[in-house]
Every structure is written in C-alpha cells, then in structure tokens.
Write a protein that holds these residues in place. Sequence first.
Motif, PDB file in Angstrom:
ATOM      1  N   GLY A 100      72.065-102.512  53.060  1.00 53.38           N
ATOM      2  CA  GLY A 100      71.917-102.049  51.681  1.00 53.38           C
ATOM      3  C   GLY A 100      72.701-100.768  51.416  1.00 53.38           C
ATOM      4  O   GLY A 100      73.231-100.144  52.343  1.00 53.38           O
ATOM      5  N   THR A 101      72.764-100.416  50.148  1.00 53.82           N
ATOM      6  CA  THR A 101      73.436 -99.178  49.776  1.00 53.82           C
ATOM      7  C   THR A 101      72.805 -97.985  50.497  1.00 53.82           C
ATOM      8  O   THR A 101      71.574 -97.929  50.669  1.00 53.82           O
ATOM      9  N   ALA A 102      73.629 -97.078  50.963  1.00 59.23           N
ATOM     10  CA  ALA A 102      73.190 -95.844  51.624  1.00 59.23           C
ATOM     11  C   ALA A 102      72.295 -96.089  52.838  1.00 59.23           C
ATOM     12  O   ALA A 102      71.481 -95.242  53.214  1.00 59.23           O
ATOM     13  N   GLY A 154      73.435 -96.370  55.788  1.00 63.12           N
ATOM     14  CA  GLY A 154      74.050 -95.691  56.934  1.00 63.12           C
ATOM     15  C   GLY A 154      75.172 -96.509  57.551  1.00 63.12           C
ATOM     16  O   GLY A 154      75.552 -96.264  58.701  1.00 63.12           O
ATOM     17  N   LYS A 155      75.706 -97.461  56.802  1.00 68.60           N
ATOM     18  CA  LYS A 155      76.779 -98.329  57.336  1.00 68.60           C
ATOM     19  C   LYS A 155      77.974 -97.491  57.794  1.00 68.60           C
ATOM     20  O   LYS A 155      78.450 -97.625  58.923  1.00 68.60           O
ATOM     21  N   THR A 156      78.449 -96.624  56.885  1.00 67.86           N
ATOM     22  CA  THR A 156      79.628 -95.812  57.215  1.00 67.86           C
ATOM     23  C   THR A 156      79.328 -94.898  58.397  1.00 67.86           C
ATOM     24  O   THR A 156      80.162 -94.717  59.291  1.00 67.86           O
ATOM     25  N   PHE A 214      77.840-103.618  39.711  1.00 66.46           N
ATOM     26  CA  PHE A 214      78.711-103.378  40.871  1.00 66.46           C
ATOM     27  C   PHE A 214      78.132-103.969  42.159  1.00 66.46           C
ATOM     28  O   PHE A 214      78.743-103.863  43.216  1.00 66.46           O
ATOM     29  N   ASP A 215      76.947-104.541  42.053  1.00 68.66           N
ATOM     30  CA  ASP A 215      76.301-105.051  43.265  1.00 68.66           C
ATOM     31  C   ASP A 215      76.331-106.576  43.342  1.00 68.66           C
ATOM     32  O   ASP A 215      75.751-107.168  44.251  1.00 68.66           O
ATOM     33  N   HIS A 216      77.022-107.194  42.365  1.00 61.25           N
ATOM     34  CA  HIS A 216      77.168-108.651  42.367  1.00 61.25           C
ATOM     35  C   HIS A 216      78.438-109.009  43.155  1.00 61.25           C
ATOM     36  O   HIS A 216      79.436-108.287  43.073  1.00 61.25           O
ATOM     37  N   ILE A 253      92.936 -97.879  47.263  1.00 65.62           N
ATOM     38  CA  ILE A 253      92.038 -96.710  47.310  1.00 65.62           C
ATOM     39  C   ILE A 253      91.178 -96.752  46.048  1.00 65.62           C
ATOM     40  O   ILE A 253      91.713 -96.770  44.933  1.00 65.62           O
ATOM     41  N   TYR A 254      89.855 -96.784  46.233  1.00 68.90           N
ATOM     42  CA  TYR A 254      88.950 -96.936  45.081  1.00 68.90           C
ATOM     43  C   TYR A 254      88.323 -95.601  44.702  1.00 68.90           C
ATOM     44  O   TYR A 254      87.924 -94.820  45.561  1.00 68.90           O
ATOM     45  N   ASP A 255      88.260 -95.365  43.391  1.00 67.60           N
ATOM     46  CA  ASP A 255      87.691 -94.119  42.876  1.00 67.60           C
ATOM     47  C   ASP A 255      86.340 -94.418  42.204  1.00 67.60           C
ATOM     48  O   ASP A 255      86.294 -95.064  41.152  1.00 67.60           O
ATOM     49  N   GLN A 282      85.985 -92.911  38.563  1.00 66.57           N
ATOM     50  CA  GLN A 282      86.727 -93.569  37.474  1.00 66.57           C
ATOM     51  C   GLN A 282      86.443 -95.069  37.417  1.00 66.57           C
ATOM     52  O   GLN A 282      86.888 -95.752  36.503  1.00 66.57           O
ATOM     53  N   HIS A 283      85.773 -95.594  38.427  1.00 72.10           N
ATOM     54  CA  HIS A 283      85.488 -97.033  38.545  1.00 72.10           C
ATOM     55  C   HIS A 283      86.768 -97.858  38.571  1.00 72.10           C
ATOM     56  O   HIS A 283      86.825 -98.945  38.018  1.00 72.10           O
ATOM     57  N   ARG A 284      87.797 -97.318  39.181  1.00 71.86           N
ATOM     58  CA  ARG A 284      89.048 -98.084  39.287  1.00 71.86           C
ATOM     59  C   ARG A 284      89.832 -97.678  40.533  1.00 71.86           C
ATOM     60  O   ARG A 284      89.533 -96.671  41.162  1.00 71.86           O
ATOM     61  N   ARG A 322      68.747 -91.107  49.621  1.00 70.27           N
ATOM     62  CA  ARG A 322      70.115 -90.762  50.040  1.00 70.27           C
ATOM     63  C   ARG A 322      71.109 -91.062  48.933  1.00 70.27           C
ATOM     64  O   ARG A 322      72.071 -90.326  48.715  1.00 70.27           O
ATOM     65  N   ARG A 323      70.867 -92.171  48.250  1.00 66.22           N
ATOM     66  CA  ARG A 323      71.812 -92.577  47.195  1.00 66.22           C
ATOM     67  C   ARG A 323      71.811 -91.561  46.049  1.00 66.22           C
ATOM     68  O   ARG A 323      72.869 -91.219  45.514  1.00 66.22           O
ATOM     69  N   ILE A 324      70.609 -91.094  45.679  1.00 66.97           N
ATOM     70  CA  ILE A 324      70.540 -90.106  44.594  1.00 66.97           C
ATOM     71  C   ILE A 324      71.352 -88.875  44.983  1.00 66.97           C
ATOM     72  O   ILE A 324      72.202 -88.390  44.224  1.00 66.97           O
ATOM     73  N   ARG A 325      71.126 -88.414  46.225  1.00 66.36           N
ATOM     74  CA  ARG A 325      71.835 -87.203  46.662  1.00 66.36           C
ATOM     75  C   ARG A 325      73.346 -87.454  46.699  1.00 66.36           C
ATOM     76  O   ARG A 325      74.128 -86.686  46.152  1.00 66.36           O
ATOM     77  N   ARG A 326      73.742 -88.565  47.327  1.00 64.01           N
ATOM     78  CA  ARG A 326      75.181 -88.830  47.471  1.00 64.01           C
ATOM     79  C   ARG A 326      75.870 -89.037  46.118  1.00 64.01           C
ATOM     80  O   ARG A 326      76.923 -88.452  45.850  1.00 64.01           O
ATOM     81  N   ASP A 327      75.266 -89.866  45.247  1.00 66.00           N
ATOM     82  CA  ASP A 327      75.946 -90.191  43.988  1.00 66.00           C
ATOM     83  C   ASP A 327      76.036 -88.988  43.048  1.00 66.00           C
ATOM     84  O   ASP A 327      76.982 -88.881  42.271  1.00 66.00           O
ATOM     85  N   GLU A 376      78.676 -86.640  45.258  1.00 67.05           N
ATOM     86  CA  GLU A 376      80.037 -87.131  45.555  1.00 67.05           C
ATOM     87  C   GLU A 376      80.611 -88.084  44.517  1.00 67.05           C
ATOM     88  O   GLU A 376      81.827 -88.261  44.451  1.00 67.05           O
ATOM     89  N   ARG A 377      79.763 -88.756  43.742  1.00 70.12           N
ATOM     90  CA  ARG A 377      80.293 -89.816  42.881  1.00 70.12           C
ATOM     91  C   ARG A 377      80.151 -89.515  41.381  1.00 70.12           C
ATOM     92  O   ARG A 377      80.249 -90.421  40.545  1.00 70.12           O
ATOM     93  N   GLY A 378      79.887 -88.250  41.070  1.00 68.55           N
ATOM     94  CA  GLY A 378      79.883 -87.799  39.675  1.00 68.55           C
ATOM     95  C   GLY A 378      78.812 -88.410  38.798  1.00 68.55           C
ATOM     96  O   GLY A 378      79.031 -88.642  37.603  1.00 68.55           O
ATOM     97  N   ARG A 379      77.626 -88.690  39.333  1.00 63.36           N
ATOM     98  CA  ARG A 379      76.548 -89.301  38.534  1.00 63.36           C
ATOM     99  C   ARG A 379      75.429 -88.291  38.303  1.00 63.36           C
ATOM    100  O   ARG A 379      75.318 -87.299  39.017  1.00 63.36           O
ATOM    101  N   ASP A 380      74.565 -88.592  37.308  1.00 63.86           N
ATOM    102  CA  ASP A 380      73.362 -87.772  37.186  1.00 63.86           C
ATOM    103  C   ASP A 380      72.171 -88.598  37.660  1.00 63.86           C
ATOM    104  O   ASP A 380      72.256 -89.831  37.758  1.00 63.86           O
ATOM    105  N   GLU A 383      68.502 -95.552  36.882  1.00 61.16           N
ATOM    106  CA  GLU A 383      68.632 -96.706  35.969  1.00 61.16           C
ATOM    107  C   GLU A 383      69.428 -97.828  36.631  1.00 61.16           C
ATOM    108  O   GLU A 383      69.026 -98.988  36.624  1.00 61.16           O
ATOM    109  N   GLN A 384      70.576 -97.453  37.203  1.00 60.28           N
ATOM    110  CA  GLN A 384      71.439 -98.449  37.843  1.00 60.28           C
ATOM    111  C   GLN A 384      70.708 -99.111  39.017  1.00 60.28           C
ATOM    112  O   GLN A 384      70.816-100.323  39.237  1.00 60.28           O
ATOM    113  N   TYR A 385      69.931 -98.293  39.728  1.00 65.11           N
ATOM    114  CA  TYR A 385      69.216 -98.812  40.896  1.00 65.11           C
ATOM    115  C   TYR A 385      68.214 -99.892  40.470  1.00 65.11           C
ATOM    116  O   TYR A 385      68.155-100.973  41.064  1.00 65.11           O
TER     117      TYR A 385
END
Length: 284
Positions: A53-55, A57-59, A99-101, A127-129, A132-134, A182-187, A190-194, A200-202
Amino acid sequence: MPEETNSIDYIMEKASGPHFSGLRSPTAASASSSAFADANAPRQPFVIGVSGGTASGKTTVCDMIIQQLHDHRVVLVNQDSFYRGLNTEELKRVHEYNFDHPDAFDTEQLLECVEKLKSGQSVQVPIYDFKQHRRSSDSFRQVNASDVIILEGILVFHDQRVRNLMNMKIFVDTDADVRLARRIRRDTVERGRDVNSVLEQYAKFVKPAFDDFVLPSKKYADVIIPRGGDNHVAIDLIVQHIRTKLGEHDLCKIYPNVYVIQSTFQVYLMLYLYPISFITCLIL
Ligand SMILES: Nc1ncnc2c1ncn2[C@@H]1O[C@H](COP(=O)(O)OP(=O)(O)O)[C@@H](O)[C@H]1O
Ligand SMILES: Nc1ccn([C@@H]2O[C@H](COP(=O)(O)O)[C@@H](O)[C@H]2O)c(=O)n1
C-alpha cells in the motif's frame, strides 16, 4: 496466504524458477531442456517486484536491499514514473482524479521498459512530478543494464504480464493507520498537499483502491514483509537469497562443467542413493 510463505525454504522454492538453474553432464550439455542453463549464456538480470500500500515502506525496503547488495549492479524502477500526465481538463479537476486505479499508469510503457532492461539494454525512464501531476517533458533518468532490477509500486502485481517478468515478488505489509500517518506527513512535506486534501483523497480513492486492487494482489507475493523497513530479519533473508541466485551464475562461469541444480526431492534422493557416482560425474 499460507503460513509457510515466510519460511526460507518457501522463499527459495517460489523464487527459484528457471533462473541460473540446471544440471549438466557432458552428454547432457546439448540437451534442450528448460531445466538446464547455459553457463556461457549472458546473465539475465534478476527481477524483483516490490508492492504494498501507499507509504508502506516499499521505497525504504528497496533502498535497504540496494545498500546491502552494494557489490552488485542494482537498479530501481518506480511504477510512479509511469503515471500518465494529466491533460488541462483533468488538471482543473484533479481532486476527482483517481491516481490509485490501474488505468492511471501507462502499463504498456512500463512493460516495454522492464523488458528492455531484462534483455540488457539501457532505458530512459520518465521523471514524474507529484506536485504538478505530470511528467517532465524534457528530462529522463537513464537506467543502465544491471544484475538486479527492482520494480517498485502500489500496483506492480496487478498486471499478469508485468508479474511474469519477475523472479521474486515481495509485498510490504504495514498497518493502514501507520501508512496513513506517514502519508499525511510525506504528502504535506514533499508533495505539496494540505492535510485536508490528503484525508479526502485517502477516503475517496486511496483506501477503496487498496481494497480493490492492491490487497488482492498480495496473493501473488513470494515473500511478505510485515512492518516494512523495520523488519531487518526479513530483509537479510531476502538479500541472502538474491546473493545465492547471483552467485550460482558466477559459479557456472568459473566451472563451465558445473551446473547448479534446484534442491528438489528427486535431487536429494539421487544424492542419497548415488553419492559416489554423482561426485565422480562432477569431477569429470
Ligand atoms: N520504518 C519506518 N519508520 C518510520 N518512517 C518510515 C519507515 N518506513 C518508511 N517511513 C517513512 O514513510 C514515508 C513513506 O515511506 P516509503 O518507503 O517512501 O513508502 P512507499 O514507497 O511505500 O510509499 C517516508 O516519508 C519514509 O521516510
Ligand atoms: N499525482 C499523483 C500521483 C500519485 N499520487 C499518489 O501516490 C501514491 C503512490 O505512491 P506511493 O509512493 O505512496 O506508493 C498513490 O496512492 C496515489 O494516490 C498522488 O497523490 N498524486
């Protein structure tokens, strides 16, 4: 998932496949059997799939494996690099985009990339951003041929064609609440989210897609790592196994008449019944 999936024997059995295996006697050398490997054939990279699953610890797990295999050439390919870029309309309504489909990824391109790497060619990985979602339109990451290819991502076990390229499949299993924290902290960092948009996305996409696509693909795993990067024992066992698989091929190159055979019941029986003749065969 059967209990024994965590045992080292099970890991060995599941992940061995046709990789670097076979037994050759002088007369058997010309026999065309998939059980026999040619010591002079170019080495096929060992491909490891790492899902979860997301966050989860795969990486982190991949980085730990890469660190421990410092004496081999290992490359990491992230499924994230193959996210399709959003068009202007999709960008305007990004909060409605899932983004999870599986359709969010360009799986054909991912397949082509891993197939090329497997055949020893270098590839240019997009290289994915995440902000910017692109994808970056003008830069790529050059990934060269290697001994080990690690393919990591939430849905790398979803497509059978991608799964079939893997010699070993690892699922990183971390509790959902730990992953969300972990996802809340990381996003946010690092990923410019609030925080609100992450939550909501989760609820709207991430959790349902985990239940529909990620969790059902866990059954394809050869090894399940509970607690991800905290599980040093599991990571050590996995690294030992990869080293064994890589080492078998090196042994074949040094001693061209020696073939490494899979430890099947028949082989144990043969060794038990005919130890002298077997050793003689190896010497000859
Ligand atoms: N064992 C761990 N303990 C604490 N934080 C961790 C641990 N593993 C990963 N993290 C953190 O959680 C976040 C997601 O980890 P990552 O390995 O990138 O997961 P994934 O690749 O599955 O999305 C990162 O910020 C990372 O630093
Ligand atoms: N533009 C994007 C693209 C993807 N995501 C989310 O990333 C997650 C997968 O990455 P992990 O490192 O967590 O495995 C996935 O759950 C997507 O929701 C995103 O938020 N924005």
